[in-house]
Motif scaffolding. Sequence first.
Motif, PDB file in Angstrom:
ATOM      1  N   GLY A  35       0.722  -1.267  -0.103  1.00 48.49           N
ATOM      2  CA  GLY A  35       0.182   0.011  -0.071  1.00 48.49           C
ATOM      3  C   GLY A  35       0.820   1.424   0.021  1.00 48.49           C
ATOM      4  O   GLY A  35       1.643   1.421   0.836  1.00 48.49           O
ATOM      5  N   LEU A  36       0.554   2.194  -0.717  1.00 47.73           N
ATOM      6  CA  LEU A  36       1.291   3.521  -0.938  1.00 47.73           C
ATOM      7  C   LEU A  36       0.249   4.254  -0.436  1.00 47.73           C
ATOM      8  O   LEU A  36      -0.570   4.747  -0.757  1.00 47.73           O
ATOM      9  CB  LEU A  36       1.572   3.653  -2.345  1.00 47.73           C
ATOM     10  CG  LEU A  36       2.679   4.863  -2.693  1.00 47.73           C
ATOM     11  CD1 LEU A  36       3.838   4.291  -2.153  1.00 47.73           C
ATOM     12  CD2 LEU A  36       2.834   5.034  -4.341  1.00 47.73           C
ATOM     13  N   LEU A  37       0.850   4.784   0.802  1.00 49.46           N
ATOM     14  CA  LEU A  37      -0.032   5.500   1.827  1.00 49.46           C
ATOM     15  C   LEU A  37       0.165   7.039   1.812  1.00 49.46           C
ATOM     16  O   LEU A  37       1.168   7.374   2.177  1.00 49.46           O
ATOM     17  CB  LEU A  37      -0.302   4.987   2.996  1.00 49.46           C
ATOM     18  CG  LEU A  37      -0.999   5.685   4.123  1.00 49.46           C
ATOM     19  CD1 LEU A  37      -2.580   5.713   3.691  1.00 49.46           C
ATOM     20  CD2 LEU A  37      -0.865   4.972   5.416  1.00 49.46           C
ATOM     21  N   GLY A  38      -0.621   7.916   1.351  1.00 48.34           N
ATOM     22  CA  GLY A  38      -0.491   9.358   1.469  1.00 48.34           C
ATOM     23  C   GLY A  38      -1.687   9.986   1.109  1.00 48.34           C
ATOM     24  O   GLY A  38      -2.446   9.979   0.368  1.00 48.34           O
ATOM     25  N   PRO A  39      -1.514  11.383   1.584  1.00 50.20           N
ATOM     26  CA  PRO A  39      -2.534  12.370   1.057  1.00 50.20           C
ATOM     27  C   PRO A  39      -2.700  12.607  -0.449  1.00 50.20           C
ATOM     28  O   PRO A  39      -1.726  12.227  -1.136  1.00 50.20           O
ATOM     29  CB  PRO A  39      -2.269  13.491   2.075  1.00 50.20           C
ATOM     30  CG  PRO A  39      -0.707  13.627   2.292  1.00 50.20           C
ATOM     31  CD  PRO A  39      -0.519  12.068   2.306  1.00 50.20           C
ATOM     32  N   GLY A  43       2.225  12.630  -4.609  1.00 50.52           N
ATOM     33  CA  GLY A  43       3.060  11.992  -5.553  1.00 50.52           C
ATOM     34  C   GLY A  43       2.732  10.604  -5.958  1.00 50.52           C
ATOM     35  O   GLY A  43       3.546   9.975  -6.709  1.00 50.52           O
ATOM     36  N   LYS A  44       1.716  10.164  -5.377  1.00 49.79           N
ATOM     37  CA  LYS A  44       1.561   8.546  -5.455  1.00 49.79           C
ATOM     38  C   LYS A  44       1.119   8.204  -7.062  1.00 49.79           C
ATOM     39  O   LYS A  44       1.815   7.499  -7.534  1.00 49.79           O
ATOM     40  CB  LYS A  44       0.273   8.129  -4.600  1.00 49.79           C
ATOM     41  CG  LYS A  44       0.500   8.265  -3.229  1.00 49.79           C
ATOM     42  CD  LYS A  44      -0.618   7.704  -2.346  1.00 49.79           C
ATOM     43  CE  LYS A  44      -2.055   8.212  -2.905  1.00 49.79           C
ATOM     44  NZ  LYS A  44      -2.047   9.725  -2.426  1.00 49.79           N
ATOM     45  N   GLU A 212       4.690  14.591  -0.050  1.00 43.47           N
ATOM     46  CA  GLU A 212       5.387  15.443  -0.624  1.00 43.47           C
ATOM     47  C   GLU A 212       6.593  14.800  -1.451  1.00 43.47           C
ATOM     48  O   GLU A 212       7.770  15.288  -1.526  1.00 43.47           O
ATOM     49  CB  GLU A 212       5.977  16.501   0.300  1.00 43.47           C
ATOM     50  CG  GLU A 212       5.018  17.392   1.363  1.00 43.47           C
ATOM     51  CD  GLU A 212       5.492  18.257   1.907  1.00 43.47           C
ATOM     52  OE1 GLU A 212       6.652  18.430   2.350  1.00 43.47           O
ATOM     53  OE2 GLU A 212       4.816  19.237   2.501  1.00 43.47           O
ATOM     54  N   GLY A 213       6.272  13.607  -1.979  1.00 40.07           N
ATOM     55  CA  GLY A 213       7.106  13.141  -3.209  1.00 40.07           C
ATOM     56  C   GLY A 213       7.993  12.161  -2.445  1.00 40.07           C
ATOM     57  O   GLY A 213       9.088  11.754  -3.190  1.00 40.07           O
ATOM     58  N   GLN A 214       8.055  11.998  -1.098  1.00 45.95           N
ATOM     59  CA  GLN A 214       9.082  11.019  -0.703  1.00 45.95           C
ATOM     60  C   GLN A 214       8.596  10.119   0.448  1.00 45.95           C
ATOM     61  O   GLN A 214       7.508  10.032   0.937  1.00 45.95           O
ATOM     62  CB  GLN A 214       9.797  12.084   0.414  1.00 45.95           C
ATOM     63  CG  GLN A 214      11.019  12.990  -0.326  1.00 45.95           C
ATOM     64  CD  GLN A 214      11.732  13.726   0.699  1.00 45.95           C
ATOM     65  OE1 GLN A 214      11.146  14.539   1.775  1.00 45.95           O
ATOM     66  NE2 GLN A 214      13.032  13.759   0.571  1.00 45.95           N
ATOM     67  N   LEU A 215       9.262   8.937   0.024  1.00 39.40           N
ATOM     68  CA  LEU A 215       8.731   7.726   0.949  1.00 39.40           C
ATOM     69  C   LEU A 215       9.435   7.670   2.400  1.00 39.40           C
ATOM     70  O   LEU A 215      10.702   7.600   2.480  1.00 39.40           O
ATOM     71  CB  LEU A 215       9.065   6.374   0.185  1.00 39.40           C
ATOM     72  CG  LEU A 215       8.765   5.240   0.862  1.00 39.40           C
ATOM     73  CD1 LEU A 215       6.982   5.099   0.910  1.00 39.40           C
ATOM     74  CD2 LEU A 215       9.286   3.768   0.116  1.00 39.40           C
ATOM     75  N   LEU A 216       8.636   8.087   3.504  1.00 36.52           N
ATOM     76  CA  LEU A 216       9.592   8.206   4.710  1.00 36.52           C
ATOM     77  C   LEU A 216       9.547   7.390   5.425  1.00 36.52           C
ATOM     78  O   LEU A 216      10.467   7.408   6.363  1.00 36.52           O
ATOM     79  CB  LEU A 216       8.621   9.747   5.408  1.00 36.52           C
ATOM     80  CG  LEU A 216       8.475  10.901   4.439  1.00 36.52           C
ATOM     81  CD1 LEU A 216       7.588  11.896   5.336  1.00 36.52           C
ATOM     82  CD2 LEU A 216       9.876  11.412   4.268  1.00 36.52           C
ATOM     83  N   MET A 217       8.287   6.375   5.458  1.00 34.63           N
ATOM     84  CA  MET A 217       8.460   5.189   6.135  1.00 34.63           C
ATOM     85  C   MET A 217       7.931   4.200   5.529  1.00 34.63           C
ATOM     86  O   MET A 217       7.016   4.169   4.805  1.00 34.63           O
ATOM     87  CB  MET A 217       7.902   5.186   7.573  1.00 34.63           C
ATOM     88  CG  MET A 217       8.323   6.090   8.417  1.00 34.63           C
ATOM     89  SD  MET A 217       7.519   6.001  10.254  1.00 34.63           S
ATOM     90  CE  MET A 217       7.997   4.567  10.714  1.00 34.63           C
TER      91      MET A 217
END
Length: 320
Positions: A35-39, A43-44, A212-217
């Motif tokens: 799962g690519l999770l983000g608001p 950038g998903k 914001e375009g970055q995979l943080l965790m």
Amino acid sequence: MENPIIQLNGLSKHYGSKKAVENLSLKINKGEIFGLLGPNGAGKTTTILMMLGLSEPTSGEALVCGINATNNPIAVKRKVGYMPDNVGFYDNMTALENLMYIGRLSGIPEEKIAVKARETMELVGLGDELYKKTGAYSRGMKQRLALADLLIREPEVMILDEPTLGIDPAGIKEFLVLIRQLSRQQGLTVLLSSHHLHQMQQICDRVGIFVEGQLLMEGNIDTLSGNLFGKESYVIQVTVREPLANAQALQQELQQLEHVNKAATSEYGVELSCSQDITPDIVRFFVHKGLNVTGVQKKEYGLDEIYQRFFENNAKKHVQ
């Protein structure tokens, strides 16, 4: 065993000074649901388009099934089924006619198309809706038909961008169960992009927090929970019938147990912060002490709490 079927290496996409995706590196294994999770706006979708060879990266590479998506997008499209957030069909045609048309475009021999289309629609739970025009389909039915659209092409990878958008709660649950079944039964790798935390938790083997375009965790729920909550990943509350005698001694004894980080007693129970789910061990401990247990409650930190704690921690860093 690690067996990456999707591998992103330093993938970046810039639009002038705007960094839509920045230095993204990620491996997704065969048969995994990631799962690519983000608001919205994280950038998903840009990442997905680069994986499909539909957008050229500023730097880095996207390898899908061992194929460089930028250099050979046609070969990638033969391996990947993509469901965008808004799928369109010919409303004046039946669902079966739509699927057979897609089968022809995919090069399926004419003598096999009808049988394969029917079998695929049975697989996604639309066997009784073959001859209904897609204009009369609900949003949930169209999403199932979109899955059939992917499956008839026999992909190795399915990429689903906000697939539950606009579906009612009951339909969402059925749809997620269907995706998981298909992945397990057919060994399909699934990349699921969404901002719905609870849905992602129900279906994904691992998730990545994308901002914001970055995979943080990235990791499974236990890993992410452990990183953010440390030794307090599980909270177990036990209540008893009679007031606790020698509560302080009991508290000290509980804190000596493996995986127990902290114990706090009250008149009629105890609350424990633990690094693992040891609920059965705690109940046995109380029974062995001759205490009459009347209730046990357990709280696991899910994606909602992980997501909230993650942004709280980052907000504190910016303030400092």
